[in-house]
Design an enzyme around this catalytic site. Structure first.
Site, PDB file in Angstrom:
ATOM      1  N   TYR A   1      22.688  70.702  35.678  1.00  0.00           N
ATOM      2  CA  TYR A   1      23.088  69.290  35.672  1.00  0.00           C
ATOM      3  C   TYR A   1      23.077  68.713  37.097  1.00  0.00           C
ATOM      4  O   TYR A   1      22.392  67.718  37.368  1.00  0.00           O
ATOM      5  CB  TYR A   1      24.467  69.150  35.022  1.00  0.00           C
ATOM      6  CG  TYR A   1      24.611  67.963  34.079  1.00  0.00           C
ATOM      7  CD1 TYR A   1      23.721  66.904  34.093  1.00  0.00           C
ATOM      8  CD2 TYR A   1      25.659  67.913  33.164  1.00  0.00           C
ATOM      9  CE1 TYR A   1      23.864  65.835  33.225  1.00  0.00           C
ATOM     10  CE2 TYR A   1      25.813  66.850  32.289  1.00  0.00           C
ATOM     11  CZ  TYR A   1      24.918  65.817  32.326  1.00  0.00           C
ATOM     12  OH  TYR A   1      25.066  64.762  31.470  1.00  0.00           O
TER      13      TYR A   1
ATOM     14  N   GLU B   1      16.819  63.375  40.434  1.00  0.00           N
ATOM     15  CA  GLU B   1      16.737  61.961  40.041  1.00  0.00           C
ATOM     16  C   GLU B   1      17.079  61.047  41.222  1.00  0.00           C
ATOM     17  O   GLU B   1      16.377  60.063  41.489  1.00  0.00           O
ATOM     18  CB  GLU B   1      17.693  61.689  38.880  1.00  0.00           C
ATOM     19  CG  GLU B   1      17.267  62.386  37.605  1.00  0.00           C
ATOM     20  CD  GLU B   1      18.290  62.284  36.493  1.00  0.00           C
ATOM     21  OE1 GLU B   1      19.033  61.298  36.446  1.00  0.00           O
ATOM     22  OE2 GLU B   1      18.353  63.213  35.666  1.00  0.00           O
TER      23      GLU B   1
HETATM   24  C1  LIG Z   1      20.360  51.424  32.160  1.00  0.00           C
HETATM   25  C2  LIG Z   1      20.455  52.248  33.381  1.00  0.00           C
HETATM   26  C3  LIG Z   1      21.593  53.191  33.330  1.00  0.00           C
HETATM   27  C4  LIG Z   1      21.702  53.947  34.571  1.00  0.00           C
HETATM   28  C5  LIG Z   1      22.983  54.691  34.633  1.00  0.00           C
HETATM   29  C6  LIG Z   1      22.930  55.684  35.691  1.00  0.00           C
HETATM   30  C7  LIG Z   1      24.123  56.536  35.747  1.00  0.00           C
HETATM   31  C8  LIG Z   1      23.856  57.879  35.219  1.00  0.00           C
HETATM   32  C9  LIG Z   1      24.813  58.879  35.629  1.00  0.00           C
HETATM   33  C10 LIG Z   1      24.618  60.190  34.931  1.00  0.00           C
HETATM   34  C11 LIG Z   1      23.330  60.768  35.152  1.00  0.00           C
HETATM   35  C12 LIG Z   1      22.975  61.881  34.215  1.00  0.00           C
HETATM   36  C13 LIG Z   1      21.573  62.191  34.398  1.00  0.00           C
HETATM   37  C14 LIG Z   1      21.137  63.356  33.597  1.00  0.00           C
HETATM   38  C15 LIG Z   1      20.572  64.352  34.189  1.00  0.00           C
HETATM   39  C16 LIG Z   1      20.211  65.511  33.420  1.00  0.00           C
HETATM   40  O1  LIG Z   1      20.099  65.583  32.223  1.00  0.00           O
HETATM   41  S1  LIG Z   1      19.936  66.817  34.369  1.00  0.00           S
HETATM   42  C17 LIG Z   1      19.593  68.113  33.233  1.00  0.00           C
HETATM   43  C18 LIG Z   1      20.797  68.886  32.842  1.00  0.00           C
HETATM   44  N1  LIG Z   1      21.549  68.131  31.916  1.00  0.00           N
HETATM   45  C19 LIG Z   1      22.456  68.663  31.109  1.00  0.00           C
HETATM   46  O2  LIG Z   1      22.692  69.853  31.078  1.00  0.00           O
HETATM   47  C20 LIG Z   1      23.165  67.683  30.267  1.00  0.00           C
HETATM   48  C21 LIG Z   1      22.841  67.910  28.931  1.00  0.00           C
HETATM   49  N2  LIG Z   1      23.288  66.766  28.188  1.00  0.00           N
HETATM   50  C22 LIG Z   1      23.928  66.912  27.109  1.00  0.00           C
HETATM   51  O3  LIG Z   1      24.228  67.984  26.713  1.00  0.00           O
HETATM   52  C23 LIG Z   1      24.189  65.719  26.254  1.00  0.00           C
HETATM   53  O4  LIG Z   1      23.387  64.714  26.629  1.00  0.00           O
HETATM   54  C24 LIG Z   1      25.605  65.333  26.130  1.00  0.00           C
HETATM   55  C25 LIG Z   1      25.692  63.987  25.441  1.00  0.00           C
HETATM   56  C26 LIG Z   1      26.229  65.272  27.507  1.00  0.00           C
HETATM   57  C27 LIG Z   1      26.202  66.422  25.246  1.00  0.00           C
HETATM   58  O5  LIG Z   1      27.390  66.136  24.803  1.00  0.00           O
HETATM   59  P1  LIG Z   1      27.832  66.535  23.327  1.00  0.00           P
HETATM   60  O6  LIG Z   1      26.804  66.149  22.332  1.00  0.00           O
HETATM   61  O7  LIG Z   1      29.193  66.001  23.143  1.00  0.00           O
HETATM   62  O8  LIG Z   1      27.944  68.086  23.371  1.00  0.00           O
HETATM   63  P2  LIG Z   1      27.502  69.183  22.392  1.00  0.00           P
HETATM   64  O9  LIG Z   1      28.463  70.295  22.609  1.00  0.00           O
HETATM   65  O10 LIG Z   1      26.091  69.512  22.625  1.00  0.00           O
HETATM   66  O11 LIG Z   1      27.637  68.579  20.912  1.00  0.00           O
HETATM   67  C28 LIG Z   1      28.878  68.201  20.287  1.00  0.00           C
HETATM   68  C29 LIG Z   1      28.792  68.351  18.778  1.00  0.00           C
HETATM   69  O12 LIG Z   1      27.763  67.542  18.241  1.00  0.00           O
HETATM   70  C30 LIG Z   1      26.778  68.363  17.627  1.00  0.00           C
HETATM   71  N3  LIG Z   1      25.471  67.782  17.887  1.00  0.00           N
HETATM   72  C31 LIG Z   1      25.148  66.986  18.907  1.00  0.00           C
HETATM   73  N4  LIG Z   1      23.871  66.654  18.858  1.00  0.00           N
HETATM   74  C32 LIG Z   1      23.357  67.267  17.776  1.00  0.00           C
HETATM   75  C33 LIG Z   1      22.073  67.333  17.184  1.00  0.00           C
HETATM   76  N5  LIG Z   1      21.018  66.699  17.720  1.00  0.00           N
HETATM   77  N6  LIG Z   1      21.919  68.071  16.085  1.00  0.00           N
HETATM   78  C34 LIG Z   1      22.941  68.732  15.523  1.00  0.00           C
HETATM   79  N7  LIG Z   1      24.194  68.717  16.033  1.00  0.00           N
HETATM   80  C35 LIG Z   1      24.383  67.999  17.143  1.00  0.00           C
HETATM   81  C36 LIG Z   1      26.951  69.719  18.248  1.00  0.00           C
HETATM   82  O13 LIG Z   1      26.487  70.773  17.479  1.00  0.00           O
HETATM   83  C37 LIG Z   1      28.457  69.759  18.377  1.00  0.00           C
HETATM   84  O14 LIG Z   1      28.993  69.996  17.089  1.00  0.00           O
HETATM   85  P3  LIG Z   1      30.317  70.860  16.863  1.00  0.00           P
HETATM   86  O15 LIG Z   1      30.065  72.197  17.495  1.00  0.00           O
HETATM   87  O16 LIG Z   1      30.489  70.915  15.391  1.00  0.00           O
HETATM   88  O17 LIG Z   1      31.413  70.097  17.549  1.00  0.00           O
END
Ligand SMILES: CCCCCCCCCCCCC/C=C/C(=O)SCCNC(=O)CCNC(=O)[C@H](O)C(C)(C)COP(=O)(O)OP(=O)(O)OC[C@H]1O[C@@H](n2cnc3c(N)ncnc32)[C@H](O)[C@@H]1OP(=O)(O)O
Length: 242
Positions: free
Chosen positions: A164, A171
Protein backbone atom coordinates in the site's frame (compact mmCIF):
# COMPACT_ATOMS: atom_id res chain seq x y z
CA UNK A 1 -56.58 -16.16 13.89
CA UNK A 2 -55.29 -19.40 12.47
CA UNK A 3 -55.54 -18.02 8.98
CA UNK A 4 -53.59 -14.85 9.86
CA UNK A 5 -50.85 -17.01 11.46
CA UNK A 6 -50.77 -19.10 8.30
CA UNK A 7 -50.59 -15.91 6.23
CA UNK A 8 -47.68 -14.75 8.38
CA UNK A 9 -45.89 -18.04 7.82
CA UNK A 10 -46.46 -17.92 4.07
CA UNK A 11 -45.18 -14.33 3.96
CA UNK A 12 -42.13 -15.28 6.02
CA UNK A 13 -41.44 -18.23 3.73
CA UNK A 14 -41.77 -16.00 0.66
CA UNK A 15 -39.42 -13.40 2.16
CA UNK A 16 -36.90 -16.12 3.06
CA UNK A 17 -37.13 -17.61 -0.44
CA UNK A 18 -36.59 -14.16 -1.99
CA UNK A 19 -33.58 -13.56 0.29
CA UNK A 20 -32.12 -16.97 -0.63
CA UNK A 21 -32.59 -16.33 -4.37
CA UNK A 22 -31.08 -12.85 -4.00
CA UNK A 23 -28.11 -14.15 -2.08
CA UNK A 24 -27.58 -17.06 -4.51
CA UNK A 25 -27.71 -14.59 -7.40
CA UNK A 26 -25.33 -12.21 -5.61
CA UNK A 27 -22.89 -15.04 -4.87
CA UNK A 28 -23.02 -16.24 -8.49
CA UNK A 29 -22.42 -12.70 -9.79
CA UNK A 30 -19.59 -12.01 -7.31
CA UNK A 31 -17.92 -15.34 -8.14
CA UNK A 32 -18.06 -14.55 -11.86
CA UNK A 33 -16.88 -10.97 -11.27
CA UNK A 34 -13.94 -11.96 -9.06
CA UNK A 35 -12.80 -14.74 -11.43
CA UNK A 36 -12.95 -12.31 -14.38
CA UNK A 37 -11.00 -9.65 -12.45
CA UNK A 38 -8.35 -12.16 -11.27
CA UNK A 39 -7.94 -13.30 -14.88
CA UNK A 40 -7.78 -9.69 -16.12
CA UNK A 41 -5.03 -8.70 -13.70
CA UNK A 42 -3.14 -11.94 -14.45
CA UNK A 43 -3.25 -11.07 -18.16
CA UNK A 44 -1.80 -7.66 -17.24
CA UNK A 45 0.95 -9.27 -15.15
CA UNK A 46 1.90 -11.60 -17.98
CA UNK A 47 1.81 -8.79 -20.57
CA UNK A 48 4.14 -6.67 -18.39
CA UNK A 49 6.58 -9.56 -17.85
CA UNK A 50 6.56 -10.49 -21.54
CA UNK A 51 7.19 -6.87 -22.56
CA UNK A 52 10.10 -6.51 -20.15
CA UNK A 53 11.67 -9.85 -21.11
CA UNK A 54 11.36 -9.11 -24.85
CA UNK A 55 12.40 -5.43 -24.85
CA UNK A 56 14.68 -5.32 -21.82
CA UNK A 57 13.33 -1.88 -20.86
CA UNK A 58 10.25 -0.41 -19.19
CA UNK A 59 10.00 2.29 -21.87
CA UNK A 60 6.83 1.73 -23.89
CA UNK A 61 5.44 -0.73 -21.33
CA UNK A 62 2.57 1.52 -20.26
CA UNK A 63 1.37 2.04 -23.84
CA UNK A 64 1.50 -1.70 -24.50
CA UNK A 65 -0.87 -2.50 -21.62
CA UNK A 66 -2.89 0.74 -21.50
CA UNK A 67 -6.11 -0.61 -23.00
CA UNK A 68 -6.31 -3.66 -20.75
CA UNK A 69 -5.42 -1.60 -17.69
CA UNK A 70 -8.04 1.06 -18.45
CA UNK A 71 -10.67 -1.60 -19.00
CA UNK A 72 -10.12 -3.60 -15.80
CA UNK A 73 -9.50 -0.59 -13.57
CA UNK A 74 -12.62 1.18 -14.85
CA UNK A 75 -14.78 -1.92 -14.43
CA UNK A 76 -13.83 -1.81 -10.72
CA UNK A 77 -16.39 1.02 -10.39
CA UNK A 78 -19.04 -1.70 -10.04
CA UNK A 79 -17.50 -2.45 -6.62
CA UNK A 80 -18.91 0.82 -5.36
CA UNK A 81 -22.29 -0.47 -6.58
CA UNK A 82 -21.75 -3.79 -4.74
CA UNK A 83 -21.35 -1.87 -1.47
CA UNK A 84 -24.24 0.50 -2.22
CA UNK A 85 -26.72 -2.35 -2.81
CA UNK A 86 -25.32 -4.28 0.15
CA UNK A 87 -24.09 -7.47 -1.52
CA UNK A 88 -20.64 -7.00 0.07
CA UNK A 89 -20.03 -5.85 3.62
CA UNK A 90 -17.78 -2.90 2.81
CA UNK A 91 -18.10 0.84 3.18
CA UNK A 92 -19.16 2.75 0.04
CA UNK A 93 -16.84 5.60 1.07
CA UNK A 94 -13.74 3.45 1.60
CA UNK A 95 -14.29 1.59 -1.68
CA UNK A 96 -15.26 4.82 -3.49
CA UNK A 97 -12.07 6.64 -2.47
CA UNK A 98 -9.92 3.65 -3.39
CA UNK A 99 -11.52 3.05 -6.80
CA UNK A 100 -11.86 6.75 -7.75
CA UNK A 101 -8.25 7.54 -6.88
CA UNK A 102 -7.10 4.63 -9.09
CA UNK A 103 -9.35 5.72 -11.96
CA UNK A 104 -8.08 9.28 -11.61
CA UNK A 105 -4.48 7.99 -11.77
CA UNK A 106 -5.17 5.94 -14.87
CA UNK A 107 -7.37 8.29 -16.94
CA UNK A 108 -6.50 11.82 -15.82
CA UNK A 109 -2.82 11.41 -15.05
CA UNK A 110 -1.01 8.52 -16.72
CA UNK A 111 -3.17 8.17 -19.81
CA UNK A 112 -3.59 11.87 -20.55
CA UNK A 113 -0.02 12.98 -19.92
CA UNK A 114 2.13 11.11 -22.43
CA UNK A 115 5.53 12.49 -21.34
CA UNK A 116 5.23 10.74 -17.96
CA UNK A 117 4.23 7.33 -19.25
CA UNK A 118 7.83 6.08 -19.25
CA UNK A 119 8.58 7.20 -15.68
CA UNK A 120 9.82 4.42 -13.37
CA UNK A 121 7.16 5.49 -10.85
CA UNK A 122 4.43 4.39 -13.30
CA UNK A 123 5.93 0.90 -13.40
CA UNK A 124 6.19 0.97 -9.61
CA UNK A 125 2.49 1.54 -9.02
CA UNK A 126 1.49 -0.77 -11.89
CA UNK A 127 3.48 -3.67 -10.43
CA UNK A 128 2.09 -2.99 -6.95
CA UNK A 129 -1.52 -2.68 -8.15
CA UNK A 130 -1.18 -5.90 -10.15
CA UNK A 131 0.18 -7.90 -7.20
CA UNK A 132 -2.51 -6.47 -4.92
CA UNK A 133 -5.39 -7.15 -7.25
CA UNK A 134 -4.39 -10.71 -8.15
CA UNK A 135 -4.21 -11.49 -4.44
CA UNK A 136 -7.40 -9.59 -3.53
CA UNK A 137 -9.65 -11.02 -6.24
CA UNK A 138 -8.34 -14.58 -5.76
CA UNK A 139 -9.03 -14.18 -2.02
CA UNK A 140 -12.64 -13.15 -2.69
CA UNK A 141 -13.11 -15.97 -5.25
CA UNK A 142 -11.78 -18.78 -3.04
CA UNK A 143 -13.62 -17.34 -0.05
CA UNK A 144 -16.93 -17.39 -1.94
CA UNK A 145 -16.24 -20.98 -3.00
CA UNK A 146 -15.47 -21.90 0.65
CA UNK A 147 -12.05 -23.27 -0.32
CA UNK A 148 -9.67 -20.58 0.83
CA UNK A 149 -6.00 -21.66 0.98
CA UNK A 150 -4.31 -20.11 4.02
CA UNK A 151 -1.46 -18.61 1.99
CA UNK A 152 -3.94 -16.52 -0.04
CA UNK A 153 -5.65 -15.30 3.13
CA UNK A 154 -2.22 -14.55 4.61
CA UNK A 155 -1.12 -12.70 1.45
CA UNK A 156 -4.36 -10.67 1.26
CA UNK A 157 -3.98 -9.40 4.81
CA UNK A 158 -0.18 -9.02 5.01
CA UNK A 159 1.19 -7.91 1.63
CA UNK A 160 -0.74 -4.63 1.76
CA UNK A 161 1.37 -3.56 4.77
CA UNK A 162 4.25 -2.97 2.35
CA UNK A 163 2.44 -2.73 -1.00
CA UNK A 164 0.00 0.00 0.00
CA UNK A 165 2.64 2.62 0.95
CA UNK A 166 4.85 1.61 -1.98
CA UNK A 167 1.90 2.02 -4.39
CA UNK A 168 1.12 5.43 -2.93
CA UNK A 169 4.77 6.50 -3.37
CA UNK A 170 4.59 5.41 -7.04
CA UNK A 171 1.36 7.38 -7.54
CA UNK A 172 2.63 10.53 -5.82
CA UNK A 173 5.93 10.48 -7.74
CA UNK A 174 3.98 10.10 -11.00
CA UNK A 175 1.73 13.09 -10.24
CA UNK A 176 4.79 15.07 -9.17
CA UNK A 177 6.51 14.23 -12.47
CA UNK A 178 3.41 15.43 -14.34
CA UNK A 179 3.34 18.88 -12.72
CA UNK A 180 5.85 20.72 -14.98
CA UNK A 181 4.13 19.46 -18.14
CA UNK A 182 0.67 20.38 -16.84
CA UNK A 183 1.87 23.87 -15.90
CA UNK A 184 3.52 24.43 -19.30
CA UNK A 185 0.66 23.08 -21.40
CA UNK A 186 -2.22 24.45 -19.34
CA UNK A 187 -4.11 21.21 -20.00
CA UNK A 188 -7.64 20.81 -18.59
CA UNK A 189 -7.42 24.42 -17.39
CA UNK A 190 -9.51 27.48 -18.16
CA UNK A 191 -8.39 30.99 -17.37
CA UNK A 192 -10.38 34.17 -16.93
CA UNK A 193 -11.79 35.97 -18.77
CA UNK A 194 -14.11 33.47 -20.47
CA UNK A 195 -17.83 33.36 -21.26
CA UNK A 196 -18.59 31.14 -18.23
CA UNK A 197 -16.61 33.40 -15.88
CA UNK A 198 -15.00 30.29 -14.38
CA UNK A 199 -11.34 29.65 -13.79
CA UNK A 200 -9.82 26.19 -13.21
CA UNK A 201 -6.18 25.26 -12.98
CA UNK A 202 -5.39 21.56 -13.33
CA UNK A 203 -1.90 22.18 -11.95
CA UNK A 204 -3.31 23.28 -8.58
CA UNK A 205 -5.94 20.54 -8.77
CA UNK A 206 -3.12 17.97 -8.95
CA UNK A 207 -1.38 19.58 -5.99
CA UNK A 208 -4.64 19.37 -4.01
CA UNK A 209 -5.01 15.68 -4.99
CA UNK A 210 -1.45 15.04 -3.75
CA UNK A 211 -2.22 16.81 -0.47
CA UNK A 212 -5.45 14.87 -0.05
CA UNK A 213 -3.40 11.67 0.31
CA UNK A 214 -2.26 13.00 3.71
CA UNK A 215 -5.68 12.69 5.41
CA UNK A 216 -7.13 9.92 3.19
CA UNK A 217 -4.37 7.34 2.90
CA UNK A 218 -3.98 6.72 6.67
CA UNK A 219 -7.72 6.08 6.91
CA UNK A 220 -7.58 3.44 4.17
CA UNK A 221 -4.45 1.92 5.66
CA UNK A 222 -5.88 1.74 9.17
CA UNK A 223 -9.10 0.30 7.75
CA UNK A 224 -7.03 -2.53 6.22
CA UNK A 225 -5.12 -3.03 9.48
CA UNK A 226 -8.47 -3.42 11.28
CA UNK A 227 -9.65 -5.90 8.61
CA UNK A 228 -6.38 -7.79 9.13
CA UNK A 229 -6.94 -8.05 12.89
CA UNK A 230 -10.53 -9.17 12.31
CA UNK A 231 -9.76 -11.82 9.68
CA UNK A 232 -6.38 -13.16 10.86
CA UNK A 233 -6.79 -12.77 14.61
CA UNK A 234 -10.58 -13.00 14.95
CA UNK A 235 -10.93 -9.64 16.71
CA UNK A 236 -14.42 -8.16 16.79
CA UNK A 237 -14.17 -4.69 15.28
CA UNK A 238 -16.99 -2.18 15.53
CA UNK A 239 -16.75 0.32 12.65
CA UNK A 240 -18.79 3.49 12.29
CA UNK A 241 -21.51 3.39 9.61
CA UNK A 242 -21.03 5.43 6.38
C1 LIG B 1 -11.44 12.10 -7.85
C2 LIG B 1 -10.04 12.13 -7.39
C3 LIG B 1 -9.87 11.52 -6.06
C4 LIG B 1 -8.49 11.62 -5.60
C5 LIG B 1 -8.37 11.26 -4.17
C6 LIG B 1 -6.98 11.04 -3.83
C7 LIG B 1 -6.79 10.57 -2.45
C8 LIG B 1 -6.46 9.14 -2.41
C9 LIG B 1 -5.84 8.71 -1.17
C10 LIG B 1 -5.69 7.22 -1.09
C11 LIG B 1 -4.89 6.67 -2.13
C12 LIG B 1 -5.00 5.18 -2.28
C13 LIG B 1 -4.34 4.81 -3.52
C14 LIG B 1 -4.29 3.34 -3.71
C15 LIG B 1 -3.15 2.77 -3.91
C16 LIG B 1 -3.09 1.34 -4.03
O1 LIG B 1 -4.01 0.59 -4.26
S1 LIG B 1 -1.57 0.77 -3.83
C17 LIG B 1 -1.75 -0.98 -3.94
C18 LIG B 1 -1.96 -1.63 -2.63
N1 LIG B 1 -3.30 -1.41 -2.22
C19 LIG B 1 -3.91 -2.15 -1.31
O2 LIG B 1 -3.38 -3.10 -0.76
C20 LIG B 1 -5.28 -1.71 -0.99
C21 LIG B 1 -6.18 -2.70 -1.40
N2 LIG B 1 -7.49 -2.11 -1.37
C22 LIG B 1 -8.46 -2.73 -0.84
O3 LIG B 1 -8.30 -3.78 -0.31
C23 LIG B 1 -9.84 -2.20 -1.01
O4 LIG B 1 -9.85 -1.31 -2.01
C24 LIG B 1 -10.49 -1.73 0.22
C25 LIG B 1 -11.77 -1.01 -0.14
C26 LIG B 1 -9.54 -0.81 0.96
C27 LIG B 1 -10.80 -3.01 0.98
O5 LIG B 1 -11.60 -2.84 1.99
P1 LIG B 1 -12.71 -3.92 2.35
O6 LIG B 1 -13.48 -4.33 1.14
O7 LIG B 1 -13.48 -3.37 3.48
O8 LIG B 1 -11.90 -5.14 2.88
P2 LIG B 1 -12.03 -6.65 2.64
O9 LIG B 1 -11.51 -7.27 3.88
O10 LIG B 1 -11.32 -7.01 1.41
O11 LIG B 1 -13.59 -6.96 2.43
C28 LIG B 1 -14.60 -6.81 3.44
C29 LIG B 1 -15.74 -7.79 3.22
O12 LIG B 1 -16.35 -7.60 1.96
C30 LIG B 1 -16.18 -8.77 1.17
N3 LIG B 1 -15.95 -8.36 -0.21
C31 LIG B 1 -15.44 -7.20 -0.61
N4 LIG B 1 -15.34 -7.16 -1.93
C32 LIG B 1 -15.78 -8.35 -2.38
C33 LIG B 1 -15.92 -8.94 -3.66
N5 LIG B 1 -15.55 -8.29 -4.78
N6 LIG B 1 -16.40 -10.18 -3.74
C34 LIG B 1 -16.77 -10.87 -2.65
N7 LIG B 1 -16.67 -10.37 -1.39
C35 LIG B 1 -16.18 -9.13 -1.28
C36 LIG B 1 -15.01 -9.49 1.77
O13 LIG B 1 -14.99 -10.86 1.52
C37 LIG B 1 -15.26 -9.21 3.24
O14 LIG B 1 -16.32 -10.04 3.66
P3 LIG B 1 -16.39 -10.66 5.14
O15 LIG B 1 -15.12 -11.43 5.33
O16 LIG B 1 -17.61 -11.50 5.14
O17 LIG B 1 -16.49 -9.47 6.06
Amino acid sequence: MASSEEDGTVEEKETNNKKRTKSALATAWLTFYNIAMTAGWMVLAMAMMRFYIQKGTHKGLYRSIARTLKFFQTVALVEVGHCAIGIVRTSVIVTGVQVCSRIFMVWFVTNSIRPIQNEESVILFLVVWTMTEITRYSYYTFNLLNHLPYFIKWARYNLFIVLYPVGVVGELLTIYAALPFVRRSGMYSTRLPNIYNVSFDYYYCLIIVMLSYIPLFPQLYFHMLRQRRRVLHGEVIVEKDD
